[in-house]
Write an enzyme that holds these catalytic residues in place. Structure first.
Site, PDB file in Angstrom:
ATOM      1  N   HIS A 102       0.848  -1.100   0.061  1.00 54.68           N
ATOM      2  CA  HIS A 102       0.084  -0.042  -0.185  1.00 54.68           C
ATOM      3  C   HIS A 102       1.005   1.265   0.079  1.00 54.68           C
ATOM      4  O   HIS A 102       0.546   2.295  -0.593  1.00 54.68           O
ATOM      5  CB  HIS A 102      -0.901   0.107   1.141  1.00 54.68           C
ATOM      6  CG  HIS A 102      -1.956  -1.114   1.253  1.00 54.68           C
ATOM      7  ND1 HIS A 102      -1.808  -2.298   2.494  1.00 54.68           N
ATOM      8  CD2 HIS A 102      -2.957  -1.491   0.516  1.00 54.68           C
ATOM      9  CE1 HIS A 102      -2.766  -3.111   2.163  1.00 54.68           C
ATOM     10  NE2 HIS A 102      -3.428  -2.584   1.086  1.00 54.68           N
ATOM     11  N   GLN A 104     -17.911  -6.827  -2.136  1.00 53.94           N
ATOM     12  CA  GLN A 104     -16.961  -7.565  -3.076  1.00 53.94           C
ATOM     13  C   GLN A 104     -16.600  -8.923  -2.410  1.00 53.94           C
ATOM     14  O   GLN A 104     -15.791  -9.854  -2.863  1.00 53.94           O
ATOM     15  CB  GLN A 104     -15.731  -6.892  -3.129  1.00 53.94           C
ATOM     16  CG  GLN A 104     -15.031  -6.529  -2.092  1.00 53.94           C
ATOM     17  CD  GLN A 104     -13.730  -5.531  -2.446  1.00 53.94           C
ATOM     18  OE1 GLN A 104     -14.153  -4.434  -2.673  1.00 53.94           O
ATOM     19  NE2 GLN A 104     -12.442  -6.061  -2.410  1.00 53.94           N
ATOM     20  N   GLY A 118      -2.761  -1.323  -7.285  1.00 58.04           N
ATOM     21  CA  GLY A 118      -1.729  -2.602  -7.406  1.00 58.04           C
ATOM     22  C   GLY A 118      -1.687  -3.513  -8.536  1.00 58.04           C
ATOM     23  O   GLY A 118      -3.071  -4.018  -8.942  1.00 58.04           O
ATOM     24  N   LYS A 154      -0.752  -6.347  -8.653  1.00 58.17           N
ATOM     25  CA  LYS A 154      -0.944  -7.567  -7.931  1.00 58.17           C
ATOM     26  C   LYS A 154      -2.266  -8.198  -7.986  1.00 58.17           C
ATOM     27  O   LYS A 154      -2.596  -9.260  -8.421  1.00 58.17           O
ATOM     28  CB  LYS A 154      -0.525  -7.628  -6.395  1.00 58.17           C
ATOM     29  CG  LYS A 154      -1.190  -8.757  -5.680  1.00 58.17           C
ATOM     30  CD  LYS A 154      -0.911  -8.911  -4.352  1.00 58.17           C
ATOM     31  CE  LYS A 154      -1.426  -9.926  -3.509  1.00 58.17           C
ATOM     32  NZ  LYS A 154      -2.919  -9.755  -3.234  1.00 58.17           N
ATOM     33  N   GLN A 197      -8.300  -6.974 -11.336  1.00 60.27           N
ATOM     34  CA  GLN A 197      -9.108  -5.736 -10.726  1.00 60.27           C
ATOM     35  C   GLN A 197      -8.520  -4.493 -11.573  1.00 60.27           C
ATOM     36  O   GLN A 197      -9.301  -3.903 -11.827  1.00 60.27           O
ATOM     37  CB  GLN A 197      -8.585  -5.708  -9.156  1.00 60.27           C
ATOM     38  CG  GLN A 197      -9.087  -4.451  -8.758  1.00 60.27           C
ATOM     39  CD  GLN A 197      -8.842  -4.494  -7.119  1.00 60.27           C
ATOM     40  OE1 GLN A 197      -9.364  -5.074  -6.498  1.00 60.27           O
ATOM     41  NE2 GLN A 197      -8.144  -3.812  -6.526  1.00 60.27           N
ATOM     42  N   SER A 241       0.445  -9.132   1.326  1.00 60.07           N
ATOM     43  CA  SER A 241      -1.100  -9.151   1.161  1.00 60.07           C
ATOM     44  C   SER A 241      -1.643  -9.169   2.691  1.00 60.07           C
ATOM     45  O   SER A 241      -1.159  -9.689   3.485  1.00 60.07           O
ATOM     46  CB  SER A 241      -1.835 -10.373   0.439  1.00 60.07           C
ATOM     47  OG  SER A 241      -3.007 -10.360   0.720  1.00 60.07           O
ATOM     48  N   SER A 242      -2.746  -8.549   2.646  1.00 59.05           N
ATOM     49  CA  SER A 242      -3.203  -8.272   3.930  1.00 59.05           C
ATOM     50  C   SER A 242      -3.740  -9.639   4.644  1.00 59.05           C
ATOM     51  O   SER A 242      -3.763 -10.087   5.847  1.00 59.05           O
ATOM     52  CB  SER A 242      -4.587  -7.298   4.217  1.00 59.05           C
ATOM     53  OG  SER A 242      -4.179  -6.167   3.673  1.00 59.05           O
ATOM     54  N   ARG A 243      -3.912 -10.579   3.663  1.00 59.37           N
ATOM     55  CA  ARG A 243      -4.491 -11.950   3.852  1.00 59.37           C
ATOM     56  C   ARG A 243      -3.315 -12.843   4.414  1.00 59.37           C
ATOM     57  O   ARG A 243      -3.348 -14.091   4.858  1.00 59.37           O
ATOM     58  CB  ARG A 243      -5.029 -12.503   2.733  1.00 59.37           C
ATOM     59  CG  ARG A 243      -6.484 -11.999   2.595  1.00 59.37           C
ATOM     60  CD  ARG A 243      -7.413 -12.488   1.365  1.00 59.37           C
ATOM     61  NE  ARG A 243      -8.632 -12.042   1.583  1.00 59.37           N
ATOM     62  CZ  ARG A 243      -9.293 -11.370   0.649  1.00 59.37           C
ATOM     63  NH1 ARG A 243      -8.352 -10.696  -0.055  1.00 59.37           N
ATOM     64  NH2 ARG A 243     -10.801 -10.882   0.882  1.00 59.37           N
TER      65      ARG A 243
HETATM   66  P1  AMP Z   1      -6.514  -4.137  -0.769  1.00 58.56           P
HETATM   67  O1  AMP Z   1      -6.330  -3.056   0.692  1.00 58.56           O
HETATM   68  O2  AMP Z   1      -5.788  -5.270  -0.459  1.00 58.56           O
HETATM   69  O3  AMP Z   1      -7.663  -4.127  -1.377  1.00 58.56           O
HETATM   70  O4  AMP Z   1      -5.532  -3.401  -1.648  1.00 58.56           O
HETATM   71  C1  AMP Z   1      -5.522  -2.021  -1.817  1.00 58.56           C
HETATM   72  C2  AMP Z   1      -4.563  -1.564  -3.114  1.00 58.56           C
HETATM   73  O5  AMP Z   1      -3.265  -2.117  -2.872  1.00 58.56           O
HETATM   74  C3  AMP Z   1      -5.150  -2.416  -4.453  1.00 58.56           C
HETATM   75  O6  AMP Z   1      -4.701  -1.575  -5.551  1.00 58.56           O
HETATM   76  C4  AMP Z   1      -4.062  -3.628  -4.377  1.00 58.56           C
HETATM   77  O7  AMP Z   1      -3.899  -4.162  -5.777  1.00 58.56           O
HETATM   78  C5  AMP Z   1      -2.689  -2.779  -3.860  1.00 58.56           C
HETATM   79  N1  AMP Z   1      -1.903  -3.895  -3.284  1.00 58.56           N
HETATM   80  C6  AMP Z   1      -1.937  -4.721  -2.438  1.00 58.56           C
HETATM   81  N2  AMP Z   1      -0.905  -5.706  -2.179  1.00 58.56           N
HETATM   82  C7  AMP Z   1      -0.161  -5.237  -3.022  1.00 58.56           C
HETATM   83  C8  AMP Z   1       1.432  -5.431  -3.127  1.00 58.56           C
HETATM   84  N3  AMP Z   1       2.067  -6.444  -2.683  1.00 58.56           N
HETATM   85  N4  AMP Z   1       1.960  -4.733  -3.872  1.00 58.56           N
HETATM   86  C9  AMP Z   1       1.304  -3.706  -4.810  1.00 58.56           C
HETATM   87  N5  AMP Z   1       0.020  -3.390  -4.489  1.00 58.56           N
HETATM   88  C10 AMP Z   1      -0.660  -3.918  -3.527  1.00 58.56           C
END
Ligand code: AMP
Length: 292
Positions: free
Chosen positions: A39, A63, A155, A157, A161, A193-195
């Site tokens: 992020h 989602q 991202g 990743k 999306q 990843s948050s997961r």
């Molecule tokens: P999320 O909070 O997981 O929904 O992600 C929010 C944004 O951060 C989205 O645009 C994701 O694609 C991006 N993102 C999440 N993980 C990564 C990562 N490891 N590298 C780059 N962008 C990321």
């Protein structure tokens, strides 16, 4: 530095309207919180495109499918805001609650207004997560209306999306630049990843087959392999090295249409994409590769 946390759409809109009238450029980084270095890379990129950077933190219920991790998804707004204040680069956080974003309800089967990019959502993750991308595009459209950005940063990743949001912006004539940021990884290669925090140490270790499979496939393409069959076969072989991995899909598709292709053509952009479960945790990884 303290960062203002804005909870209502009305306040966000009036602040952003004033900023625009003052000649400022606004960049938005939409997130679901539980922030990590991925992020933060988006925020750094956003800063290159705007003098005002907004991060949104909203765990979007529409989602998440039935049986997915909506309830256990990590929520720690104050910690996230503190972390943003420590690293700097964010001017305000938009953190609405569900009722603010979905004034007529957030039931995925309820009567409400949806933004749906049809076609692109039939492939990859969309095949296994019905309505997921409809939830994503709907909330991102709402975030755009609340935050009025000139630029929005996502991202790569979450490759599908990214492709779908880029198409939404184009199809709905939204006056917003969509910018993609390469995947930020842990030192050992796992995409942040948050997961990942759901993973046991053993799962975390074995999950490395995912980036390894993606890197290996990208390399094969780079070296001139044009047949999809052998590429997918070697991805699957790599993933099979982990007894804990349950593969959902492993594909190489056209990066624009997300359609499967029989053969890669020189000059086209391919997307290598993998999704696999480790226990209840679903991980994805991917790479965009230009075919030589
Ligand atoms: P999320 O909070 O997981 O929904 O992600 C929010 C944004 O951060 C989205 O645009 C994701 O694609 C991006 N993102 C999440 N993980 C990564 C990562 N490891 N590298 C780059 N962008 C990321």
């Amino acid at each position: 530095m303290r960062i203002p946390v804005i909870k209502t759409v009305r306040e966000m809109q009036s602040r952003c309207e004033r900023l625009r009238l003052g000649g400022h450029r606004i960049a938005l980084v939409p997130t679901m919180g539980a922030l990590h270095a991925g992020h933060l890379a988006l925020i750094r990129e956003a800063r290159k495109h705007a003098d005002t950077v907004l991060a949104s933190i909203f765990v979007n219920p529409t989602q998440f499918g039935e049986g997915e991790d909506l309830n256990r998804y990590p929520r720690r707004l104050s910690q996230d805001v503190e972390a943003l204040a420590d690293v700097g680069g964010v001017d305000a956080v938009f953190a609405p609650d569900v009722g603010e974003m979905y004034p007529t309800g957030a039931e995925t089967n309820g009567d409400t207004t949806w933004v749906e990019v049809t076609g692109l959502d039939a492939h990859l993750c969309g095949r296994y997560r019905p309505d997921h991308f409809r939830g994503v595009t709907t909330v991102v459209a709402k975030l755009f209306h609340a935050c009025k950005p000139h630029t929005a940063v996502f991202g790569l990743k979450d490759a599908q999306q990214f492709v779908i949001i880029r198409r939404m912006v184009r199809d709905l004539l939204m006056d917003i630049d969509v910018v993609g940021v390469p995947t930020v990884r842990a030192e050992d290669g796992l995409a942040l990843s948050s997961r990942n925090e759901y993973l046991s140490p053993e799962q975390r270790q074995q999950a490395l087959v995912i980036p390894q499979a993606v890197f290996q496939a990208s390399e094969q393409i780079g070296l001139g392999e044009q047949q999809i069959g052998p590429i997918v076969e070697s991805i699957r072989k790599k993933l099979a090295e982990s007894p804990l991995a349950r593969v959902q899909y492993a594909e190489v598709v056209d990066a624009d249409s997300l359609q499967p292709v029989a053969r890669l053509e020189p000059g086209m952009e391919a997307l290598v994409a993998v999704a696999a479960y480790f226990g209840d945790t679903r991980l994805i990884d991917s790479a965009f590769v230009r075919v030589p």
